[in-house]
Design a protein around this motif. Structure first.
Motif, short mmCIF file in Angstrom:
data_model
loop_
_atom_site.label_atom_id
_atom_site.label_comp_id
_atom_site.label_asym_id
_atom_site.label_seq_id
_atom_site.Cartn_x
_atom_site.Cartn_y
_atom_site.Cartn_z
N GLU A 29 0.84 -1.19 0.00
CA GLU A 29 0.00 0.00 0.00
C GLU A 29 0.88 1.24 0.00
O GLU A 29 1.72 1.42 0.88
N LEU A 30 0.68 2.09 -0.99
CA LEU A 30 1.43 3.36 -1.08
C LEU A 30 0.64 4.50 -0.46
O LEU A 30 1.18 5.31 0.28
N ILE A 31 -0.64 4.58 -0.80
CA ILE A 31 -1.53 5.62 -0.28
C ILE A 31 -2.78 4.90 0.22
O ILE A 31 -3.80 4.85 -0.47
N GLY A 32 -2.68 4.32 1.40
CA GLY A 32 -3.79 3.54 1.94
C GLY A 32 -4.23 2.49 0.94
O GLY A 32 -3.41 1.85 0.30
N ASP A 33 -5.55 2.34 0.81
CA ASP A 33 -6.03 1.40 -0.21
C ASP A 33 -6.33 2.11 -1.53
O ASP A 33 -6.84 1.52 -2.47
N LYS A 75 -1.94 1.03 -4.67
CA LYS A 75 -1.13 -0.10 -4.24
C LYS A 75 -0.21 -0.53 -5.37
O LYS A 75 -0.47 -0.24 -6.54
N LEU A 76 0.82 -1.24 -4.99
CA LEU A 76 1.66 -1.96 -5.96
C LEU A 76 1.30 -3.43 -5.80
O LEU A 76 1.44 -4.00 -4.72
N GLU A 77 0.80 -4.02 -6.88
CA GLU A 77 0.32 -5.39 -6.85
C GLU A 77 0.70 -6.06 -8.16
O GLU A 77 0.22 -5.65 -9.23
N ALA A 78 1.55 -7.07 -8.10
CA ALA A 78 2.01 -7.75 -9.31
C ALA A 78 0.95 -8.70 -9.85
O ALA A 78 0.48 -9.58 -9.13
N PHE A 93 1.38 -3.66 -12.40
CA PHE A 93 1.62 -3.56 -10.96
C PHE A 93 1.11 -2.29 -10.30
O PHE A 93 1.04 -2.20 -9.09
N ILE A 94 0.74 -1.28 -11.03
CA ILE A 94 0.22 -0.04 -10.44
C ILE A 94 -1.29 -0.21 -10.31
O ILE A 94 -1.99 -0.34 -11.32
N ALA A 95 -1.77 -0.22 -9.07
CA ALA A 95 -3.17 -0.59 -8.82
C ALA A 95 -3.92 0.51 -8.07
O ALA A 95 -4.04 0.47 -6.84
N PRO A 96 -4.47 1.51 -8.80
CA PRO A 96 -5.31 2.50 -8.13
C PRO A 96 -6.65 1.86 -7.74
O PRO A 96 -7.12 0.93 -8.39
N LYS A 97 -7.25 2.38 -6.69
CA LYS A 97 -8.54 1.86 -6.23
C LYS A 97 -9.60 2.10 -7.30
O LYS A 97 -9.65 3.18 -7.91
N HIS A 98 -10.42 1.10 -7.58
CA HIS A 98 -11.53 1.17 -8.54
C HIS A 98 -11.05 1.43 -9.97
O HIS A 98 -11.73 2.10 -10.75
N PHE A 99 -9.86 0.95 -10.32
CA PHE A 99 -9.35 1.12 -11.67
C PHE A 99 -8.53 -0.11 -12.03
O PHE A 99 -8.17 -0.91 -11.18
#
Length: 181
Positions: free
Chosen positions: A57-61, A64-67, A141-147
């Motif tokens: 988690e970079l900025i809360g939820d 995130k960085l998620e592979a 790997f770049i995982a913004p919330k709801h995107f």
């Protein structure tokens, strides 16, 4: 009929204009190389440090960085057509390289460089990653919330595409001509 104003010369211009075109081509390839290198290095790090681990988690939820591995296009669309996406990326690269010969616009050089670097980044994954040649899954790997989850190559492609749309609305062509309506 729209008037066309010559802003920067074409290949028929005097020799003094030729270096200007060569500089634009150099900018295109430097931007492409930087975008490609950043994407490649980021994916190497992500595969080594994040794959098979919990998201970071970079900025809360919210970010995130998620592979993940994506065998399709944006939003994992068309996962059964990986080979077709590979062919399309290859065609885009060929078109950009051919267009570079007629390039006299710095903004277009930057836009096409971003597209080229991004296409090369994702094409590298499609060629060299599992499950096999021309069928590989792209590392996102770049995982913004709801995107959708994406990578730096995707970002370069989107930024390059947005810049091309803006340049087209302004009437600026890759050869440096400006169309006035």
């Amino acid at each position: 009929m729209a008037e066309v104003e010559r802003v920067i010369g074409t290949s028929e211009e005097p020799e003094s204009e030729q270096p200007r075109g060569k500089r634009r081509v150099a900018v295109l390839f430097v931007v492409a190389a930087v975008a490609y290198a950043l994407d490649l290095v980021s994916k190497i790090i992500v595969v080594a440090k994040l794959e098979h681990h919990a998201p970071v988690e970079l900025i809360g939820d919210w970010l995130k960085l998620e592979a993940i591995r994506n065998s399709g296009a944006a939003f994992s669309f068309g996962e059964a057509f990986t080979v077709i996406f590979t062919v399309i990326a290859s065609a885009v690269i060929v078109v950009i390289v051919r267009l570079a010969r007629k390039l006299y616009s710095l903004p277009w050089a930057i836009a096409l460089g971003l597209l080229l670097g991004g296409a090369l980044g994702n094409l590298t994954d499609r060629i060299f990653r599992a499950p096999g040649v021309f069928e590989g899954a792209v590392v996102d790997f770049i995982a913004p919330k709801h995107f959708a989850v994406f990578n730096l190559a995707d970002s370069a492609i989107v930024c390059g595409g947005i810049l091309i749309v803006l340049l087209s609305f302004k009437g600026l062509d890759p050869d440096g001509t400006v169309h006035k309506d």
